[in-house]
Design a protein around this motif. Structure first.
Motif, PDB file in Angstrom:
ATOM      1  N   ALA A 137       0.827  -1.211   0.000  1.00 19.44           N
ATOM      2  CA  ALA A 137       0.000   0.000   0.000  1.00 19.44           C
ATOM      3  C   ALA A 137       0.859   1.258   0.000  1.00 19.44           C
ATOM      4  CB  ALA A 137      -0.925  -0.011   1.215  1.00 19.44           C
ATOM      5  N   GLU A 138       1.959   1.243   0.729  1.00 21.91           N
ATOM      6  CA  GLU A 138       2.846   2.406   0.733  1.00 21.91           C
ATOM      7  C   GLU A 138       3.485   2.612  -0.633  1.00 21.91           C
ATOM      8  OE1 GLU A 138       6.730   4.174   3.179  1.00 21.91           O
ATOM      9  OE2 GLU A 138       6.086   2.086   3.439  1.00 21.91           O
ATOM     10  N   MET A 139       3.881   1.530  -1.301  1.00 25.32           N
ATOM     11  CA  MET A 139       4.474   1.665  -2.635  1.00 25.32           C
ATOM     12  C   MET A 139       3.482   2.230  -3.636  1.00 25.32           C
ATOM     13  SD  MET A 139       6.720  -1.831  -3.045  1.00 25.32           S
ATOM     14  CE  MET A 139       8.220  -2.088  -2.118  1.00 25.32           C
ATOM     15  N   VAL A 140       2.257   1.732  -3.611  1.00 22.38           N
ATOM     16  CA  VAL A 140       1.237   2.234  -4.535  1.00 22.38           C
ATOM     17  C   VAL A 140       0.915   3.690  -4.235  1.00 22.38           C
ATOM     18  CG1 VAL A 140      -1.156   1.938  -5.286  1.00 22.38           C
ATOM     19  CG2 VAL A 140       0.281  -0.070  -4.900  1.00 22.38           C
ATOM     20  N   ALA A 141       0.811   4.027  -2.952  1.00 21.93           N
ATOM     21  CA  ALA A 141       0.522   5.422  -2.591  1.00 21.93           C
ATOM     22  C   ALA A 141       1.652   6.342  -3.006  1.00 21.93           C
ATOM     23  CB  ALA A 141       0.276   5.515  -1.084  1.00 21.93           C
ATOM     24  N   ARG A 142       2.886   5.913  -2.915  1.00 19.56           N
ATOM     25  CA  ARG A 142       4.013   6.751  -3.312  1.00 19.56           C
ATOM     26  C   ARG A 142       3.982   7.025  -4.823  1.00 19.56           C
ATOM     27  NH1 ARG A 142       9.045   7.563  -1.055  1.00 19.56           N
ATOM     28  NH2 ARG A 142       7.880   7.327   0.904  1.00 19.56           N
ATOM     29  N   ARG A 143       3.557   6.033  -5.616  1.00 19.82           N
ATOM     30  CA  ARG A 143       3.517   6.209  -7.059  1.00 19.82           C
ATOM     31  C   ARG A 143       2.284   6.966  -7.539  1.00 19.82           C
ATOM     32  NH1 ARG A 143       6.698   2.004  -6.087  1.00 19.82           N
ATOM     33  NH2 ARG A 143       8.224   1.313  -7.622  1.00 19.82           N
ATOM     34  N   LYS A 144       1.150   6.765  -6.887  1.00 19.00           N
ATOM     35  CA  LYS A 144      -0.101   7.346  -7.363  1.00 19.00           C
ATOM     36  C   LYS A 144      -0.439   8.677  -6.696  1.00 19.00           C
ATOM     37  CE  LYS A 144      -0.979   3.822 -10.024  1.00 19.00           C
ATOM     38  NZ  LYS A 144      -0.952   3.962 -11.508  1.00 19.00           N
ATOM     39  N   LEU A 145      -0.075   8.837  -5.422  1.00 24.66           N
ATOM     40  CA  LEU A 145      -0.509  10.010  -4.665  1.00 24.66           C
ATOM     41  C   LEU A 145       0.611  10.981  -4.344  1.00 24.66           C
ATOM     42  CD1 LEU A 145      -2.868   8.201  -2.112  1.00 24.66           C
ATOM     43  CD2 LEU A 145      -3.474   9.229  -4.319  1.00 24.66           C
ATOM     44  N   GLY A 146       1.832  10.580  -4.465  1.00 23.16           N
ATOM     45  CA  GLY A 146       2.938  11.458  -4.131  1.00 23.16           C
ATOM     46  C   GLY A 146       3.473  11.204  -2.739  1.00 23.16           C
ATOM     47  N   ARG A 147       4.605  11.841  -2.434  1.00 26.68           N
ATOM     48  CA  ARG A 147       5.299  11.580  -1.176  1.00 26.68           C
ATOM     49  C   ARG A 147       4.483  12.044   0.026  1.00 26.68           C
ATOM     50  NH1 ARG A 147      10.614  10.475  -0.071  1.00 26.68           N
ATOM     51  NH2 ARG A 147      11.045  10.687  -2.294  1.00 26.68           N
ATOM     52  N   ARG A 148       3.872  13.247  -0.047  1.00 30.04           N
ATOM     53  CA  ARG A 148       3.139  13.776   1.100  1.00 30.04           C
ATOM     54  C   ARG A 148       1.907  12.939   1.403  1.00 30.04           C
ATOM     55  NH1 ARG A 148       4.271  16.863   5.455  1.00 30.04           N
ATOM     56  NH2 ARG A 148       2.357  17.817   6.285  1.00 30.04           N
ATOM     57  N   LYS A 149       1.155  12.586   0.391  1.00 32.77           N
ATOM     58  CA  LYS A 149      -0.036  11.763   0.602  1.00 32.77           C
ATOM     59  C   LYS A 149       0.333  10.344   1.048  1.00 32.77           C
ATOM     60  CE  LYS A 149      -3.193  14.780  -0.528  1.00 32.77           C
ATOM     61  NZ  LYS A 149      -4.216  15.237   0.446  1.00 32.77           N
ATOM     62  N   ALA A 150       1.496   9.873   0.611  1.00 32.92           N
ATOM     63  CA  ALA A 150       1.917   8.539   1.026  1.00 32.92           C
ATOM     64  C   ALA A 150       2.121   8.476   2.537  1.00 32.92           C
ATOM     65  CB  ALA A 150       3.196   8.136   0.307  1.00 32.92           C
ATOM     66  N   TRP A 151       2.638   9.567   3.143  1.00 32.32           N
ATOM     67  CA  TRP A 151       2.781   9.586   4.597  1.00 32.32           C
ATOM     68  C   TRP A 151       1.418   9.576   5.287  1.00 32.32           C
ATOM     69  CZ3 TRP A 151       6.672   8.030   7.144  1.00 32.32           C
ATOM     70  CH2 TRP A 151       7.975   8.213   6.679  1.00 32.32           C
ATOM     71  N   ASP A 152       0.408  10.161   4.666  1.00 27.67           N
ATOM     72  CA  ASP A 152      -0.941  10.083   5.238  1.00 27.67           C
ATOM     73  C   ASP A 152      -1.453   8.647   5.229  1.00 27.67           C
ATOM     74  OD1 ASP A 152      -0.815  12.805   5.529  1.00 27.67           O
ATOM     75  OD2 ASP A 152      -1.939  13.242   3.701  1.00 27.67           O
ATOM     76  N   VAL A 153      -1.161   7.920   4.151  1.00 27.80           N
ATOM     77  CA  VAL A 153      -1.566   6.512   4.077  1.00 27.80           C
ATOM     78  C   VAL A 153      -0.849   5.689   5.142  1.00 27.80           C
ATOM     79  CG1 VAL A 153      -1.560   4.453   2.623  1.00 27.80           C
ATOM     80  CG2 VAL A 153      -2.157   6.675   1.640  1.00 27.80           C
TER      81      VAL A 153
END
Length: 518
Positions: A137-153
């Motif tokens: 989930a963190e890898m997908v969030a980093r690619r689709k949502l960006g670094r800042r949103k990935a920390w929210d995930v």
């Protein structure tokens, strides 16, 4: 449902092959990062999917074992002293009849709550599944949502894990959550195939013995009884008469057996035991002692009563057991205190505020660490120090929570020889006190009472090694050392493969939080 039923049958029929394929595919995922674009994402997706499939396979195998031996996993408690003596003379009541393996204390503990509490089972399995897919989930969030949103995930995942772990504490009767909170696979799936084959073989053997005994009973009913014996009407076994037990009875026999070279001089009860063993062919306790040394009288009587019987085989020369083998065998036949305990008593509940504070700090620590990383970044010192202090404080409070009130001695160095010498006391007296008085009672209370507690405390203690992969320690110390090692081994035979894999994982630890999380 029919499709799932067919898959379950296919798994049970090919359990060993499927497990080998599953293990091989899981091992391949470790070599994928760095091989092609988004290889780490593909490898993590395959790894998470295989873990989820393995979890489903475990449930199928558990149901199959329950169908074969439903009482093997039933938790029973021995409370009466006589019941304890009876239990101690047998194997553990938790041993499975198919596999012959006794489940571990971790399996007993987690099975108890998983079977008796549907809420615990759902929460525990949800927590395990989240652990399988959190890095993906963190890898997908980093690619689709960006670094800042990935920390929210990542923060949302840690918040969910905090909620689930607190729920496990409540559902388990205020006990610390165990990792993993569900039973692990402790039995080779191929054991089911061997168990079923063994069961069919035993049934076939019993059927052959029943047919042979029926024919033998019909033939024995027409034979005259040997002198000095009588035959039981219910059991059909030979027993010596009272007259045959009198001294000199064998010398008074007027008609010796025509086929014997010399009369049988053994006591009548031993002769009856050999005759019964020869007729039944069983390996009871009567035939275990000296069963390979049948005399000519018994062989003749056995052959006369059963013409198709084969002569006994010669004694087998077996290598004597060593002392360690004897000790291991005896220990496997004796129950210890944890075998008699209820499964829920293998982990002590949180009994005071200190224990609750320690467990709360340990559960909240990952979420607070992620929030600090989200605010100051991974290279900052403050998140690293905050996480380390919280985890160390939780460890110390947990150790202090098990100290009974009033158990500490007035002199804390009374049982420490070195400190006693430094304090001007007699170190020999402290050694004698430590040996014969059992040491400090507070230290005894801090020891784990079961393998479940011991394993969990060891995992939490070993978690401090992960700080080598976090914060300034990683960027300023660990990473340069590993990068230098990867560069020195590059291009070398065999060692270069390990160095190449190590170099491929270094940027992943830099970018993703869950590579260094627990």
């Amino acid at each position: 449902m029919a499709l799932f039923k067919q898959y379950d049958d296919f798994l049970l029929d090919n359990a060993s092959q499927i497990t080998a394929v599953e293990s091989s595919l899981r091992s391949i995922t470790y070599f994928l990062p760095g091989r092609f674009k988004d290889a780490e994402l593909a490898g993590e997706a395959l790894y998470a999917s295989l873990n989820l499939l393995g979890l489903y396979h475990d449930s199928i195998l558990a149901r199959a074992l329950d169908r074969h031996d439903p009482e093997a996993t039933t938790s029973t408690t021995v409370s009466h002293p006589s019941e304890k003596r009876i239990a101690a003379s047998t194997t553990s009541q938790y041993t499975n009849a198919i596999t012959g393996i006794t489940p571990s204390e971790h399996a007993r503990y987690t099975q108890h709550f998983s079977r008796n509490s549907k809420g615990y089972n759902r929460v525990a399995r949800t927590l395990v599944v989240i652990g399988y897919f959190e890095l993906l989930a963190e890898m997908v969030a980093r690619r689709k949502l960006g670094r800042r949103k990935a920390w929210d995930v990542v923060a949302a995942i840690e918040a969910i894990k905090v909620t689930l772990r607190l729920s496990l504490v409540h559902l388990s009767g205020n006990r610390m959550p165990i990792h993993p909170p569900i039973p692990e696979r402790e039995v080779d799936p191929a054991a089911l195939e061997r168990g079923r084959a063994k069961t069919m073989g035993e049934l076939s053997t019993r059927l052959d013995q029943a047919v042979q005994s029926s024919h033998q009973a019909l033939s024995d009913s027409e034979l005259p009884l040997p002198k000095g014996f009588w035959k039981g009407s219910r059991t059909g076994l030979l027993r010596p008469t009272l007259a045959s037990l009198q001294p000199g009875y064998d010398d008074a026999e007027s008609e010796p057996a025509p086929s014997l070279a010399e009369p049988d001089r053994r006591p009548p009860h031993l002769r009856a035991m050999r005759i019964n063993a020869a007729q039944s062919g069983s390996d009871t306790d009567d035939t275990l002692v000296d069963s390979t040394r049948l005399t000519a009288s018994t062989m003749a009587l056995s052959t006369h009563s059963n013409p198709d019987a084969h002569p006994p085989s010669p004694p087998v020369q077996m290598k004597p057991w060593s002392e360690s083998q004897i000790n291991d065998y005896l220990l496997s036949r004796v129950l210890n205190i944890n075998d008699v305990r209820k499964p829920e008593d293998l982990v002590r509940p949180l009994r005071n505020r200190t224990a609750w504070t320690a467990e709360a700090l340990w559960i909240l620590r990952p979420f607070l660490y992620v929030m600090a990383l989200r605010r100051w970044g991974r290279r900052a010192t403050l998140p690293f120090v905050l996480s380390f202090v919280l985890e160390y404080l939780a460890k110390q409070l947990r150790s202090r929570s098990f100290s009974p009130p009033g158990a500490a001695t007035k002199n804390p160095f009374a049982t420490n020889p070195l400190m006693a010498a430094l304090m001007g006391q007699n170190p020999l007296l402290s050694i004698i006190t430590n040996i014969f008085m059992g040491g400090n009672p507070a230290d005894k209370a801090k020891r784990p009472i079961s393998a479940v507690e011991d394993a969990e405390w060891s995992k939490r203690g070993n978690a401090f090694w992960y700080y080598l992969l976090r914060g300034p320690v990683w960027y300023n110390f660990t990473r340069p050392k590993l990068a230098s090692l990867a560069d020195r081994t590059q291009g070398k035979f065999l060692i270069g493969i390990i160095g190449g894999m190590l170099g491929d994982y270094l940027p992943l630890i830099d970018d993703y939080y869950f590579y260094s999380a627990i």
